[in-house]
Design a protein around this motif. Structure first.
Motif, mmCIF file in Angstrom:
data_model
loop_
_atom_site.group_PDB
_atom_site.id
_atom_site.type_symbol
_atom_site.label_atom_id
_atom_site.label_comp_id
_atom_site.label_asym_id
_atom_site.label_seq_id
_atom_site.Cartn_x
_atom_site.Cartn_y
_atom_site.Cartn_z
ATOM 1 N N GLN A 157 -51.455 19.024 18.543
ATOM 2 C CA GLN A 157 -52.346 18.203 17.732
ATOM 3 C C GLN A 157 -52.710 16.876 18.627
ATOM 4 N N VAL A 158 -53.926 16.672 18.779
ATOM 5 C CA VAL A 158 -54.624 15.445 18.997
ATOM 6 C C VAL A 158 -54.938 14.412 18.083
ATOM 7 N N LEU A 159 -54.360 13.210 17.978
ATOM 8 C CA LEU A 159 -54.835 12.302 17.027
ATOM 9 C C LEU A 159 -55.179 11.107 17.614
ATOM 10 N N THR A 160 -56.485 10.586 17.600
ATOM 11 C CA THR A 160 -56.946 9.197 17.930
ATOM 12 C C THR A 160 -56.966 8.226 16.922
ATOM 13 N N ALA A 161 -56.571 7.085 17.213
ATOM 14 C CA ALA A 161 -56.538 6.031 16.368
ATOM 15 C C ALA A 161 -56.976 4.586 17.106
ATOM 16 N N GLU A 162 -57.335 3.713 16.128
ATOM 17 C CA GLU A 162 -57.412 2.188 16.886
ATOM 18 C C GLU A 162 -56.433 1.408 15.881
ATOM 19 N N LEU A 163 -55.909 0.526 16.691
ATOM 20 C CA LEU A 163 -55.014 -0.478 16.154
ATOM 21 C C LEU A 163 -55.322 -1.985 16.531
ATOM 22 N N GLU A 164 -55.213 -2.862 15.535
ATOM 23 C CA GLU A 164 -55.331 -4.170 15.773
ATOM 24 C C GLU A 164 -53.993 -4.717 16.314
ATOM 25 N N ILE A 165 -53.875 -4.839 17.499
ATOM 26 C CA ILE A 165 -52.730 -5.388 18.004
ATOM 27 C C ILE A 165 -52.674 -6.884 18.533
ATOM 28 N N GLY A 166 -52.215 -7.750 17.374
ATOM 29 C CA GLY A 166 -51.905 -9.051 17.835
ATOM 30 C C GLY A 166 -53.033 -9.898 18.556
ATOM 31 N N SER A 167 -52.647 -10.406 19.827
ATOM 32 C CA SER A 167 -53.515 -11.172 20.893
ATOM 33 C C SER A 167 -54.272 -10.252 21.546
ATOM 34 N N ARG A 168 -53.943 -8.713 21.473
ATOM 35 C CA ARG A 168 -54.739 -7.903 22.391
ATOM 36 C C ARG A 168 -56.120 -7.596 21.727
ATOM 37 N N GLY A 169 -56.150 -7.702 20.520
ATOM 38 C CA GLY A 169 -57.266 -7.006 19.850
ATOM 39 C C GLY A 169 -57.100 -5.705 19.306
ATOM 40 N N ARG A 170 -58.281 -4.996 19.493
ATOM 41 C CA ARG A 170 -58.235 -3.556 19.086
ATOM 42 C C ARG A 170 -57.869 -2.646 20.229
#
Length: 175
Positions: A157-170
């Motif tokens: 299965q393919v799962l796409t997501a966006e995460l907020e990672i500290g100083s990196r941003g999205r």
């Protein structure tokens, strides 16, 4: 080669002037893999039922010890092969530019490469053994359900997501 063929070219038992001979098989799980042999050149009739039983007990103990040694050697070879494969996989995971995370059936992280650590800004050593949902918190509320489906159906299965990672941003993730 039979015993007769082996003895034909060498000394016969008669030429060795043996008076008493006792042989018992070395067996393990009904497989004969050798013999224990004793002889006496001085006196005939030395070996009776008592000596046969004693030598048989010795042969049984020796058989188990020999089989244990063989088993230990096979296990050592297998462990060395596993170690070599793990070292190879570790090298492959370390060199991949994409993040690679593997988890067991309890969703504990088993492998977490350097790239995954950089992308997620996580310490690799701390991620190992942690729960997947903890390290990927915020990816998807139904991450566990996706993993169950993959395991049960044995397909991708393919799962796409966006995460907020500290100083990196999205950060966009494709799993």
């Amino acid at each position: 080669e039979s015993l007769q063929e082996r003895l034909r070219g060498g000394q016969s038992i008669a030429a060795m002037t043996l008076r008493s001979v006792l042989c018992v098989p070395l067996t393990y799980k009904d497989e004969v893999f050798g013999v224990v042999y004793v002889d006496n050149r001085l006196q005939s009739g030395v070996f009776q039922e008592r000596e046969k039983n004693l030598l048989g007990a010795f042969a049984n103990t020796a058989s188990v010890a020999i089989e244990n040694a063989r088993l230990y050697e096979r296990i050592q070879r297998s462990l060395n092969e596993i170690r070599e494969v793990k070292e190879l996989l570790d090298g492959v995971f370390a060199s991949i530019g994409s993040g690679v995370i593997t988890a067991n059936y309890e969703n504990n992280i088993m492998d977490f490469n350097r790239a995954a650590g950089e992308i997620l800004q996580r310490d690799v050593e701390q991620a190992l053994g942690a729960k997947l949902a903890t390290v990927l918190s915020g990816v998807s509320a139904d991450l566990e359900a996706h993993l169950v489906t993959v395991r049960e159906n044995r397909n991708s299965q393919v799962l796409t997501a966006e995460l907020e990672i500290g100083s990196r941003g999205r950060v966009a993730l494709n799993m």
